[in-house]
Design a protein around this motif. Structure first.
Motif, PDB file in Angstrom:
ATOM      1  N   GLY A   1       0.618  -1.174  -0.037  1.00  0.00           N
ATOM      2  CA  GLY A   1       0.005   0.169   0.058  1.00  0.00           C
ATOM      3  C   GLY A   1       0.766   1.247  -0.098  1.00  0.00           C
ATOM      4  O   GLY A   1       0.455   2.209  -0.847  1.00  0.00           O
ATOM      5  N   SER A   2       1.646   1.388   0.807  1.00  0.00           N
ATOM      6  CA  SER A   2       2.463   2.671   1.243  1.00  0.00           C
ATOM      7  C   SER A   2       3.523   2.887  -0.044  1.00  0.00           C
ATOM      8  O   SER A   2       3.557   3.887  -0.457  1.00  0.00           O
ATOM      9  N   THR A   3       3.856   1.696  -0.360  1.00  0.00           N
ATOM     10  CA  THR A   3       5.069   1.950  -1.654  1.00  0.00           C
ATOM     11  C   THR A   3       4.386   2.257  -3.017  1.00  0.00           C
ATOM     12  O   THR A   3       4.585   3.155  -3.514  1.00  0.00           O
ATOM     13  N   VAL A   4       3.052   1.540  -3.266  1.00  0.00           N
ATOM     14  CA  VAL A   4       2.170   1.839  -4.301  1.00  0.00           C
ATOM     15  C   VAL A   4       1.893   3.508  -4.508  1.00  0.00           C
ATOM     16  O   VAL A   4       2.101   4.214  -5.331  1.00  0.00           O
ATOM     17  N   ARG A   5       1.222   3.747  -3.411  1.00  0.00           N
ATOM     18  CA  ARG A   5       0.872   5.264  -3.165  1.00  0.00           C
ATOM     19  C   ARG A   5       2.064   6.158  -3.276  1.00  0.00           C
ATOM     20  O   ARG A   5       1.860   7.286  -4.063  1.00  0.00           O
ATOM     21  N   GLY A   6       3.244   5.822  -2.630  1.00  0.00           N
ATOM     22  CA  GLY A   6       4.303   6.662  -2.799  1.00  0.00           C
ATOM     23  C   GLY A   6       4.961   6.858  -4.265  1.00  0.00           C
ATOM     24  O   GLY A   6       4.981   7.968  -4.661  1.00  0.00           O
ATOM     25  N   ALA A   7       5.021   5.599  -5.001  1.00  0.00           N
ATOM     26  CA  ALA A   7       5.394   5.514  -6.403  1.00  0.00           C
ATOM     27  C   ALA A   7       4.375   6.462  -7.062  1.00  0.00           C
ATOM     28  O   ALA A   7       4.821   7.149  -7.933  1.00  0.00           O
ATOM     29  N   LEU A   8       3.113   6.236  -6.886  1.00  0.00           N
ATOM     30  CA  LEU A   8       2.243   7.047  -7.903  1.00  0.00           C
ATOM     31  C   LEU A   8       2.437   8.637  -7.549  1.00  0.00           C
ATOM     32  O   LEU A   8       2.383   9.372  -8.626  1.00  0.00           O
ATOM     33  N   ALA A   9       2.719   8.860  -6.451  1.00  0.00           N
ATOM     34  CA  ALA A   9       2.454  10.503  -5.874  1.00  0.00           C
ATOM     35  C   ALA A   9       4.134  10.802  -6.637  1.00  0.00           C
ATOM     36  O   ALA A   9       4.101  11.944  -7.297  1.00  0.00           O
ATOM     37  N   ALA A  10       5.020  10.129  -6.515  1.00  0.00           N
ATOM     38  CA  ALA A  10       6.477  10.340  -7.419  1.00  0.00           C
ATOM     39  C   ALA A  10       6.155  10.618  -8.972  1.00  0.00           C
ATOM     40  O   ALA A  10       6.688  11.453  -9.383  1.00  0.00           O
ATOM     41  N   ALA A  11       5.705   9.604  -9.563  1.00  0.00           N
ATOM     42  CA  ALA A  11       5.260   9.696 -10.809  1.00  0.00           C
ATOM     43  C   ALA A  11       4.512  11.051 -11.249  1.00  0.00           C
ATOM     44  O   ALA A  11       4.998  11.626 -12.261  1.00  0.00           O
ATOM     45  N   ARG A  12       3.376  11.531 -10.317  1.00  0.00           N
ATOM     46  CA  ARG A  12       2.745  12.500 -10.611  1.00  0.00           C
ATOM     47  C   ARG A  12       3.557  13.891 -10.482  1.00  0.00           C
ATOM     48  O   ARG A  12       3.646  14.613 -11.486  1.00  0.00           O
TER      49      ARG A  12
ATOM     50  N   GLU B   1       8.758   7.700 -15.164  1.00  0.00           N
ATOM     51  CA  GLU B   1       8.045   6.383 -15.655  1.00  0.00           C
ATOM     52  C   GLU B   1       8.377   5.371 -14.332  1.00  0.00           C
ATOM     53  O   GLU B   1       9.393   5.349 -13.773  1.00  0.00           O
ATOM     54  N   ILE B   2       7.303   4.776 -13.884  1.00  0.00           N
ATOM     55  CA  ILE B   2       7.356   4.018 -12.703  1.00  0.00           C
ATOM     56  C   ILE B   2       7.078   2.353 -13.010  1.00  0.00           C
ATOM     57  O   ILE B   2       6.096   2.407 -13.940  1.00  0.00           O
ATOM     58  N   VAL B   3       7.952   1.450 -12.794  1.00  0.00           N
ATOM     59  CA  VAL B   3       7.617  -0.062 -12.987  1.00  0.00           C
ATOM     60  C   VAL B   3       7.517  -0.461 -11.333  1.00  0.00           C
ATOM     61  O   VAL B   3       8.419  -0.459 -10.735  1.00  0.00           O
ATOM     62  N   LEU B   4       6.227  -0.855 -11.101  1.00  0.00           N
ATOM     63  CA  LEU B   4       5.830  -1.412  -9.974  1.00  0.00           C
ATOM     64  C   LEU B   4       6.345  -2.907  -9.920  1.00  0.00           C
ATOM     65  O   LEU B   4       5.548  -3.579 -10.899  1.00  0.00           O
ATOM     66  N   VAL B   5       7.130  -3.550  -9.230  1.00  0.00           N
ATOM     67  CA  VAL B   5       7.384  -4.908  -9.330  1.00  0.00           C
ATOM     68  C   VAL B   5       6.810  -5.535  -7.994  1.00  0.00           C
ATOM     69  O   VAL B   5       7.286  -5.235  -7.004  1.00  0.00           O
ATOM     70  N   GLY B   6       5.754  -6.548  -8.320  1.00  0.00           N
ATOM     71  CA  GLY B   6       5.270  -7.263  -7.091  1.00  0.00           C
ATOM     72  C   GLY B   6       4.328  -8.150  -7.562  1.00  0.00           C
ATOM     73  O   GLY B   6       3.974  -8.417  -8.777  1.00  0.00           O
ATOM     74  N   LYS B   7       3.513  -8.569  -6.593  1.00  0.00           N
ATOM     75  CA  LYS B   7       2.501  -9.472  -6.691  1.00  0.00           C
ATOM     76  C   LYS B   7       1.095  -8.639  -7.417  1.00  0.00           C
ATOM     77  O   LYS B   7       0.485  -7.777  -6.632  1.00  0.00           O
ATOM     78  N   GLY B   8       1.121  -8.751  -8.794  1.00  0.00           N
ATOM     79  CA  GLY B   8       0.075  -8.103  -9.567  1.00  0.00           C
ATOM     80  C   GLY B   8      -1.318  -7.944  -8.814  1.00  0.00           C
ATOM     81  O   GLY B   8      -1.585  -6.864  -8.953  1.00  0.00           O
ATOM     82  N   GLU B   9      -1.810  -8.857  -8.502  1.00  0.00           N
ATOM     83  CA  GLU B   9      -3.176  -8.858  -7.967  1.00  0.00           C
ATOM     84  C   GLU B   9      -3.149  -8.042  -6.705  1.00  0.00           C
ATOM     85  O   GLU B   9      -4.027  -7.027  -6.456  1.00  0.00           O
TER      86      GLU B   9
ATOM     87  N   LEU C   1      -1.309  -5.496  -6.148  1.00  0.00           N
ATOM     88  CA  LEU C   1      -0.841  -4.089  -6.495  1.00  0.00           C
ATOM     89  C   LEU C   1      -2.176  -3.568  -7.056  1.00  0.00           C
ATOM     90  O   LEU C   1      -2.506  -2.215  -6.784  1.00  0.00           O
ATOM     91  N   LEU C   2      -2.686  -4.313  -7.784  1.00  0.00           N
ATOM     92  CA  LEU C   2      -4.126  -3.736  -8.355  1.00  0.00           C
ATOM     93  C   LEU C   2      -5.105  -3.533  -7.372  1.00  0.00           C
ATOM     94  O   LEU C   2      -5.962  -2.591  -7.505  1.00  0.00           O
ATOM     95  N   LYS C   3      -5.213  -4.521  -6.245  1.00  0.00           N
ATOM     96  CA  LYS C   3      -6.009  -4.198  -5.284  1.00  0.00           C
ATOM     97  C   LYS C   3      -5.968  -2.774  -4.513  1.00  0.00           C
ATOM     98  O   LYS C   3      -6.907  -1.946  -4.026  1.00  0.00           O
ATOM     99  N   VAL C   4      -4.587  -2.381  -4.584  1.00  0.00           N
ATOM    100  CA  VAL C   4      -4.449  -1.042  -3.606  1.00  0.00           C
ATOM    101  C   VAL C   4      -4.857  -0.098  -4.630  1.00  0.00           C
ATOM    102  O   VAL C   4      -5.482   0.942  -4.273  1.00  0.00           O
ATOM    103  N   LEU C   5      -4.905   0.059  -6.091  1.00  0.00           N
ATOM    104  CA  LEU C   5      -5.226   0.734  -6.653  1.00  0.00           C
ATOM    105  C   LEU C   5      -6.636   0.925  -6.660  1.00  0.00           C
ATOM    106  O   LEU C   5      -7.452   2.052  -6.637  1.00  0.00           O
ATOM    107  N   ALA C   6      -7.512  -0.165  -6.725  1.00  0.00           N
ATOM    108  CA  ALA C   6      -8.926  -0.473  -6.581  1.00  0.00           C
ATOM    109  C   ALA C   6      -9.343   0.469  -5.236  1.00  0.00           C
ATOM    110  O   ALA C   6     -10.111   1.048  -4.974  1.00  0.00           O
ATOM    111  N   GLU C   7      -8.808   0.051  -4.052  1.00  0.00           N
ATOM    112  CA  GLU C   7      -9.041   0.664  -2.884  1.00  0.00           C
ATOM    113  C   GLU C   7      -9.020   2.314  -2.948  1.00  0.00           C
ATOM    114  O   GLU C   7      -9.822   3.103  -2.386  1.00  0.00           O
ATOM    115  N   ASP C   8      -7.981   2.703  -3.993  1.00  0.00           N
ATOM    116  CA  ASP C   8      -7.993   4.149  -4.029  1.00  0.00           C
ATOM    117  C   ASP C   8      -8.681   4.772  -5.111  1.00  0.00           C
ATOM    118  O   ASP C   8      -8.448   5.932  -5.661  1.00  0.00           O
ATOM    119  N   GLY C   9      -9.670   3.700  -5.528  1.00  0.00           N
ATOM    120  CA  GLY C   9     -10.452   4.187  -6.834  1.00  0.00           C
ATOM    121  C   GLY C   9     -10.019   4.359  -8.166  1.00  0.00           C
ATOM    122  O   GLY C   9     -10.383   5.329  -8.999  1.00  0.00           O
TER     123      GLY C   9
END
Length: 171
Positions: free
Chosen positions: A15-26, A31-39, A41-49
């Motif tokens: 959660g915190s890693t994905v959110r921080g990476a997205l903030a940095a991308a903005r 360009e950001i490549v998130l490496v991890g368990k795909g499902e 990572l997508l769940k974190v994105l879905a939780e944030d709408g």
């Protein structure tokens, strides 16, 4: 700049890693490549709408995670499908300009030394954080228990080069 992020490393990941990476991308237009368990990572994105990955952000699936309980010297060998191993392999292959993890420092140093290799002539890798208040580079901030004069000289060369060429500080 293309940054490979170990989205599974560190406290409160992914959660915190994905959110921080997205903030940095903005903020930095990286360009950001998130490496991890795909499902996960997508769940974190879905939780944030967030239904779709933002432009400039992609996911590279990794089925395993190096944890703090794993042996730092062998974790990346035992977990070849980990976000740490896959991310560093991507870096070695030129699929990114930098690799970031908040995971196991020992595992990172071991894996980086064997996967991405050291600079020619440098015998020991060093952690090199930039101190926010002064902008100074602190070389080998505790990673080497027994430091030789040769290592200290090599750290000085690396720190000087980094400060001058990356941070724009010639001294």
């Amino acid at each position: 700049m293309r940054i490979i992020v170990d989205a599974m490393g560190g406290d409160n990941a992914p959660g915190s890693t994905v959110r921080g990476a997205l903030a940095a991308a903005r903020e930095y237009k990286a360009e950001i490549v998130l490496v991890g368990k795909g499902e996960e990572l997508l769940k974190v994105l879905a939780e944030d709408g967030i239904g779709e990955l933002p432009g400039g952000v992609e996911i590279a699936h990794a089925g395993q995670v190096v944890t703090m309980e794993d042996n730092p010297a062998t974790a990346f060998k035992e977990k070849k499908d980990s976000s740490l191993t896959i991310g560093l392999t991507m870096l070695r292959e030129g699929k990114g300009d930098a690799f970031v993890t908040a995971g196991s420092t020992g595992a990172l140093l071991s894996a980086a030394t064997l996967i991405t290799k050291r600079i020619k002539g440098i015998r020991r890798a060093a952690l090199a954080p930039v101190l926010p208040a002064s902008g100074a580079v602190l070389i080998d901030c505790g990673a080497t228990a027994e430091c030789t004069p040769e290592y200290l000289l090599q750290y000085a060369f690396m720190g000087s080069y980094y400060a001058g060429h990356v941070l724009g500080k010639p001294e």
